[in-house]
Write an enzyme that holds these catalytic residues in place. Structure first.
Site, PDB file in Angstrom:
ATOM      1  N   TYR A  94       0.881  -1.178   0.000  1.00 33.65           N
ATOM      2  CA  TYR A  94       0.000   0.000   0.000  1.00 33.65           C
ATOM      3  C   TYR A  94       0.912   1.219   0.000  1.00 33.65           C
ATOM      4  O   TYR A  94       0.816   2.093   0.844  1.00 33.65           O
ATOM      5  CB  TYR A  94      -0.845  -0.077   1.271  1.00 33.65           C
ATOM      6  N   HIS A  99      -2.569   7.481  -2.932  1.00 34.70           N
ATOM      7  CA  HIS A  99      -3.671   6.520  -2.929  1.00 34.70           C
ATOM      8  C   HIS A  99      -4.213   6.323  -1.519  1.00 34.70           C
ATOM      9  O   HIS A  99      -5.430   6.361  -1.287  1.00 34.70           O
ATOM     10  CB  HIS A  99      -3.181   5.182  -3.491  1.00 34.70           C
ATOM     11  N   ARG A 108     -12.352   8.361   6.634  1.00 34.55           N
ATOM     12  CA  ARG A 108     -11.912   9.170   7.779  1.00 34.55           C
ATOM     13  C   ARG A 108     -11.538  10.558   7.270  1.00 34.55           C
ATOM     14  O   ARG A 108     -10.344  10.890   7.180  1.00 34.55           O
ATOM     15  CB  ARG A 108     -10.706   8.508   8.468  1.00 34.55           C
ATOM     16  N   GLU A 172      -0.737  -1.416 -10.582  1.00 29.62           N
ATOM     17  CA  GLU A 172       0.383  -1.673  -9.678  1.00 29.62           C
ATOM     18  C   GLU A 172       1.613  -2.131 -10.458  1.00 29.62           C
ATOM     19  O   GLU A 172       1.518  -2.569 -11.604  1.00 29.62           O
ATOM     20  CB  GLU A 172       0.008  -2.728  -8.630  1.00 29.62           C
ATOM     21  N   ARG A 208     -15.084  -3.951  -4.628  1.00 32.20           N
ATOM     22  CA  ARG A 208     -15.148  -2.910  -3.600  1.00 32.20           C
ATOM     23  C   ARG A 208     -16.314  -3.098  -2.638  1.00 32.20           C
ATOM     24  O   ARG A 208     -16.182  -2.809  -1.438  1.00 32.20           O
ATOM     25  CB  ARG A 208     -15.241  -1.536  -4.258  1.00 32.20           C
ATOM     26  N   TYR A 215     -13.764  -6.284   5.232  1.00 33.74           N
ATOM     27  CA  TYR A 215     -12.350  -5.995   5.522  1.00 33.74           C
ATOM     28  C   TYR A 215     -12.050  -5.800   7.002  1.00 33.74           C
ATOM     29  O   TYR A 215     -10.902  -5.903   7.422  1.00 33.74           O
ATOM     30  CB  TYR A 215     -11.876  -4.781   4.716  1.00 33.74           C
ATOM     31  N   LYS A 224     -10.311  -9.659  -2.874  1.00 29.54           N
ATOM     32  CA  LYS A 224      -9.047  -9.522  -3.591  1.00 29.54           C
ATOM     33  C   LYS A 224      -8.542 -10.840  -4.186  1.00 29.54           C
ATOM     34  O   LYS A 224      -7.764 -10.816  -5.143  1.00 29.54           O
ATOM     35  CB  LYS A 224      -7.970  -8.998  -2.628  1.00 29.54           C
ATOM     36  N   THR A 228      -5.604 -11.961  -9.861  1.00 27.48           N
ATOM     37  CA  THR A 228      -4.571 -10.932  -9.982  1.00 27.48           C
ATOM     38  C   THR A 228      -3.883 -11.164 -11.321  1.00 27.48           C
ATOM     39  O   THR A 228      -3.348 -12.253 -11.558  1.00 27.48           O
ATOM     40  CB  THR A 228      -3.545 -11.027  -8.841  1.00 27.48           C
ATOM     41  N   THR A 331      -1.738   0.232  -5.320  1.00 20.61           N
ATOM     42  CA  THR A 331      -2.186   1.121  -6.384  1.00 20.61           C
ATOM     43  C   THR A 331      -1.248   2.317  -6.533  1.00 20.61           C
ATOM     44  O   THR A 331      -0.927   2.995  -5.564  1.00 20.61           O
ATOM     45  CB  THR A 331      -3.608   1.625  -6.094  1.00 20.61           C
ATOM     46  N   GLU A 345     -10.892   5.837  -6.910  1.00 17.39           N
ATOM     47  CA  GLU A 345     -10.356   7.191  -6.763  1.00 17.39           C
ATOM     48  C   GLU A 345     -10.797   8.121  -7.894  1.00 17.39           C
ATOM     49  O   GLU A 345     -11.135   9.284  -7.648  1.00 17.39           O
ATOM     50  CB  GLU A 345      -8.828   7.149  -6.737  1.00 17.39           C
TER      51      GLU A 345
END
Length: 408
Positions: A94, A99, A108, A172, A208, A215, A224, A228, A331, A345
């Site tokens: 991450y 991101h 938040r 990525e 998502r 999560y 996830k 991939t 990302t 995003e």
């Protein structure tokens, strides 16, 4: 990879070319699984030199070599690719602060980054068995999603189960591990550079709506691990050496990394100057032959943590990394809105004056279609390259996946 063509190394192996030039390399390439190259990374440099020598126009002028060259160079469009390496482990990080800040602000607004972000490279262990090569269809996953809000005082509603409605891509860069380390023996920041065989492109597909429900408290799971996608080529560190750059300069007031994550050489040249693009082609665009449209362009220069720091932290507790393991950057997003590496995003508009999130702003496509998240038939294409005056441009190939309907 050579432009729109590829050099089929297997043809050279079968013809005995390496038996004549490098018997040790011949034995290594005769194996079924070329992941062995990650076990002996020093041979990758030998292989690269041997292939460059084989392709030189001023060498191997004999008829036999010319015929072999013609036979071994193939058009990329005629080929189906497999994974460039069979990873036994996969870890996703991450590492983009842009991101992390944008996504954090969704949940938040007053404190987007959690206190640990600037101290520790955050990551989670992914699913190696569902890593697929570029071009593999991506079946829309099923999963539980957040239950609807009920009336005050009413018993909670059960979560719905069904096809993901908020399917997303994540742009990525991946690093393939070379050599590895023994259990209980961390890889120091000074040695971490040697632990990378090369880089590739990674699409960490994300459900998502499933992710939002599942999560907490342990992080990503079914949102996830369904797929991939990785690009078919590993770009070696030797090829990338001219495009190294300084690590991202931390803003004033940010803490310096702890000692085990600090290295002057890594700060000087631990980054990579890679241009990264996301393109989208819908089923309608394919039908009308309009071609794909670019959604974003970003740079790998903008990463808060370097690959060396990720590897060092990953092994700091004694975790053993194996040759061929894959780690991904997370990302890649930049400060500007058109450099964001996922639809989560790109379609985010922030919060209104009342502090509540504004409605998402869909991406409008040339066909008049709009996208907030991916629909069935959408093809996502990642492209990347390095450029610098005085050096040849180095590409990464494409990382491609088309969304297929769910299997219900």
């Amino acid at each position: 990879a050579i432009g729109d063509s590829v050099l089929d190394v297997t043809t050279l192996v079968t013809a005995g070319y390496f038996d004549r030039t490098d018997p040790d390399l011949a034995d290594l390439l005769d194996a079924d699984d070329w992941s062995l190259l990650a076990t002996y990374p020093e041979k990758v440099r030998d292989l690269r030199r041997a292939l460059q020598d084989f392709l030189r126009h001023d060498k191997h002028a004999g008829q036999q070599e010319r015929r072999l060259r013609q036979k071994a160079v193939l058009k990329r469009r005629d080929l189906t690719f497999v994974e460039p390496v069979l990873a036994r482990n996969y870890t996703d990080f991450y590492a983009s602060i842009h991101h992390a800040t944008t996504v954090g602000s969704m949940f938040r607004p007053d404190n987007p980054l959690l206190p640990n972000y600037k101290w520790v490279p955050i990551g989670y262990h992914g699913r190696a068995s569902s890593i697929v090569p570029s071009g593999t269809p991506i079946v829309r996953p099923l999963g539980q999603q957040s239950p609807p809000d009920g009336e005050p005082g009413a018993p909670p509603s059960p979560p719905p189960f069904g096809p993901c409605k908020m399917l997303d891509y994540e742009l990525e860069v991946g690093a393939v591990i070379a050599g590895g380390n023994a259990l209980g023996e961390p890889i120091s920041i000074a040695r971490a550079r040697e632990a990378i065989l090369g880089l590739c492109l990674v699409n960490d597909w994300s459900a998502r709506d499933v992710q939002r429900w599942e999560y907490q408290p342990l992080g990503p799971f079914l949102a996830k691990n369904f797929a991939t996608t990785i690009s078919p080529f590993i770009v070696t560190l030797d090829a990338l050496e001219p495009f190294r750059c300084a690590a991202m300069e931390r803003p004033s007031g940010d803490p310096r990394p702890l000692g085990y994550l600090s290295d002057d050489e890594d700060q000087r040249a631990g980054g990579f100057d890679i241009v990264l693009e996301v393109w989208l082609e819908t089923a309608k665009m394919t039908e009308k032959r309009t071609g794909a449209v670019r959604l974003s362009r970003g740079s790998f220069r903008d990463m808060y943590w370097t690959f060396a720091q990720m590897i060092t932290h990953h092994t700091s507790n004694g975790c053993n990394m194996l040759p061929g393991d894959l780690i991904a950057s997370g990302t890649v997003s930049g400060r500007e809105s058109d450099a964001r590496g996922c639809l989560l995003e790109l379609t985010w508009q922030g919060a209104g004056p009342d502090g509540k999130p504004l409605p998402r702003k869909p991406v409008t496509l040339p066909t008049g279609e709009t996208r907030t998240f991916l629909q069935d038939g959408d093809t996502v294409i990642f492209r990347a390259w390095c450029e610098r005056e005085g050096f040849r441009r180095v590409g990464f190939g494409e990382c491609v996946g088309t969304v297929a309907p769910p299997r219900v």
